[in-house]
Scaffold this motif. Structure first.
Motif, short mmCIF file in Angstrom:
data_model
loop_
_atom_site.label_atom_id
_atom_site.label_comp_id
_atom_site.label_asym_id
_atom_site.label_seq_id
_atom_site.Cartn_x
_atom_site.Cartn_y
_atom_site.Cartn_z
N GLY A 97 51.20 103.47 17.05
CA GLY A 97 50.39 103.30 18.25
C GLY A 97 51.08 102.60 19.40
N HIS A 98 52.37 102.34 19.26
CA HIS A 98 53.13 101.66 20.29
C HIS A 98 54.49 102.34 20.48
N PHE A 99 55.14 102.01 21.58
CA PHE A 99 56.52 102.42 21.79
C PHE A 99 57.39 101.18 21.81
N VAL A 100 58.49 101.25 21.06
CA VAL A 100 59.55 100.26 21.21
C VAL A 100 60.43 100.83 22.32
N CYS A 101 60.55 100.09 23.39
CA CYS A 101 61.27 100.53 24.59
C CYS A 101 62.53 99.69 24.74
N LEU A 102 63.69 100.34 24.70
CA LEU A 102 64.95 99.65 24.91
C LEU A 102 65.52 100.09 26.25
N SER A 103 65.53 99.18 27.22
CA SER A 103 66.10 99.48 28.53
C SER A 103 67.62 99.36 28.46
N GLU A 104 68.30 100.06 29.33
CA GLU A 104 69.76 100.07 29.27
C GLU A 104 70.37 98.70 29.55
N ASP A 105 69.59 97.77 30.11
CA ASP A 105 70.09 96.41 30.33
C ASP A 105 69.93 95.53 29.09
N GLY A 106 69.42 96.10 27.98
CA GLY A 106 69.30 95.37 26.72
C GLY A 106 67.96 94.71 26.49
N VAL A 107 67.02 94.86 27.41
CA VAL A 107 65.70 94.27 27.25
C VAL A 107 64.85 95.15 26.34
N ARG A 109 61.05 96.01 24.86
CA ARG A 109 59.63 95.86 25.17
C ARG A 109 58.81 96.60 24.12
N LEU A 110 57.62 96.10 23.88
CA LEU A 110 56.64 96.79 23.06
C LEU A 110 55.54 97.22 24.00
N VAL A 111 55.29 98.55 24.06
CA VAL A 111 54.35 99.13 25.01
C VAL A 111 53.31 99.92 24.24
N LYS A 112 52.05 99.71 24.56
CA LYS A 112 50.96 100.44 23.92
C LYS A 112 51.04 101.92 24.31
N ALA A 113 50.87 102.81 23.34
CA ALA A 113 50.93 104.25 23.59
C ALA A 113 49.57 104.75 24.07
N THR A 114 49.34 104.67 25.36
CA THR A 114 48.09 105.15 25.92
C THR A 114 48.37 105.89 27.23
N GLU A 115 47.64 106.97 27.43
CA GLU A 115 47.82 107.76 28.66
C GLU A 115 47.07 107.17 29.84
N GLU A 117 47.00 103.91 31.07
CA GLU A 117 47.75 102.97 31.90
C GLU A 117 48.91 102.40 31.10
N TYR A 118 49.86 101.82 31.81
CA TYR A 118 50.97 101.13 31.18
C TYR A 118 50.46 99.78 30.68
N VAL A 119 50.63 99.51 29.39
CA VAL A 119 50.20 98.23 28.80
C VAL A 119 51.37 97.66 28.01
N GLN A 120 51.98 96.61 28.56
CA GLN A 120 53.07 95.95 27.85
C GLN A 120 52.49 94.88 26.95
N VAL A 121 52.87 94.92 25.67
CA VAL A 121 52.39 93.96 24.69
C VAL A 121 53.35 92.78 24.58
N ALA A 122 54.65 93.05 24.63
CA ALA A 122 55.65 91.99 24.49
C ALA A 122 56.95 92.43 25.15
N GLN A 123 57.78 91.45 25.46
CA GLN A 123 59.10 91.69 26.03
C GLN A 123 60.05 90.63 25.50
N ALA A 124 61.30 91.03 25.22
CA ALA A 124 62.26 90.06 24.69
C ALA A 124 63.68 90.43 25.07
N VAL A 125 64.47 89.40 25.30
CA VAL A 125 65.92 89.53 25.35
C VAL A 125 66.37 88.92 24.03
N VAL A 126 66.98 89.72 23.18
CA VAL A 126 67.32 89.27 21.83
C VAL A 126 68.53 88.34 21.88
#
Length: 167
Positions: A97-107, A109-115, A117-126
């Motif tokens: 039910g979510h997308f693990v999103c890896l941006s090219e800058d290394g960030v 994000r966990l994003v809810k899979a819904t059509e 709206e964009y819903v970010q659940v969490a964000q991290a720089v590891v």
């Protein structure tokens, strides 16, 4: 990489034409929809593959870091449902039910899979330590991989493995 659902194939690119949905049949195909000439494009993928989920397509659209955005479009029509700029180019992995999103800058994000709206659940720089350097260095172009509770992400000079569930 094309996305195939039943007898339909979504194709996209970022150098001009944009995207279209084709219905394949013996001896040929028909165009279900195609981006019109001009600037407005449904999805312009560069090196990532969008993900189909429950009638919608999610992916990163844009050629350059500065103009790329995460998008959700309706599969059947190409209608833009939402877009979220500022994530650079990114790869997605669908998980429960979510997308693990890896941006090219290394960030990450966990994003809810819904059509809707964009819903970010969490964000991290590891980081190994809170005050330490980022472990995922740009460019992070490979899609994240999840296996047996371990998330693998690849940055410029290393593969990072993170345990997501307790032992």
């Amino acid at each position: 990489t094309p996305v195939v659902v039943d007898d339909e194939v979504f194709i996209s690119e970022t150098y001009g034409p944009g995207s279209s949905l084709l219905r394949v049949k013996p001896g040929g195909y028909e165009v279900v929809w195609a981006d019109p000439p001009g600037r407005d494009k449904a999805m312009q993928t560069h090196w990532n593959t969008p993900i189909y989920h429950q009638g919608y397509l999610y992916g990163s659209s844009g050629r350059y870091m500065g103009n790329a955005e995460l998008r959700c479009i309706e599969w059947r029509t190409g209608k833009l449902m939402w877009c979220k700029p500022g994530h650079k180019r990114a790869s997605l992995l669908y998980v429960d039910g979510h997308f693990v999103c890896l941006s090219e800058d290394g960030v990450l994000r966990l994003v809810k899979a819904t059509e809707k709206e964009y819903v970010q659940v969490a964000q991290a720089v590891v980081r190994e330590r809170p005050d330490g350097p980022a472990l995922i260095k740009p460019p992070a172009w490979a899609a994240p991989i999840l296996s047996h509770g371990l998330l693998y992400v690849w940055g410029d000079d290393r593969l990072v493995c993170m345990r997501l569930i307790r032992e």
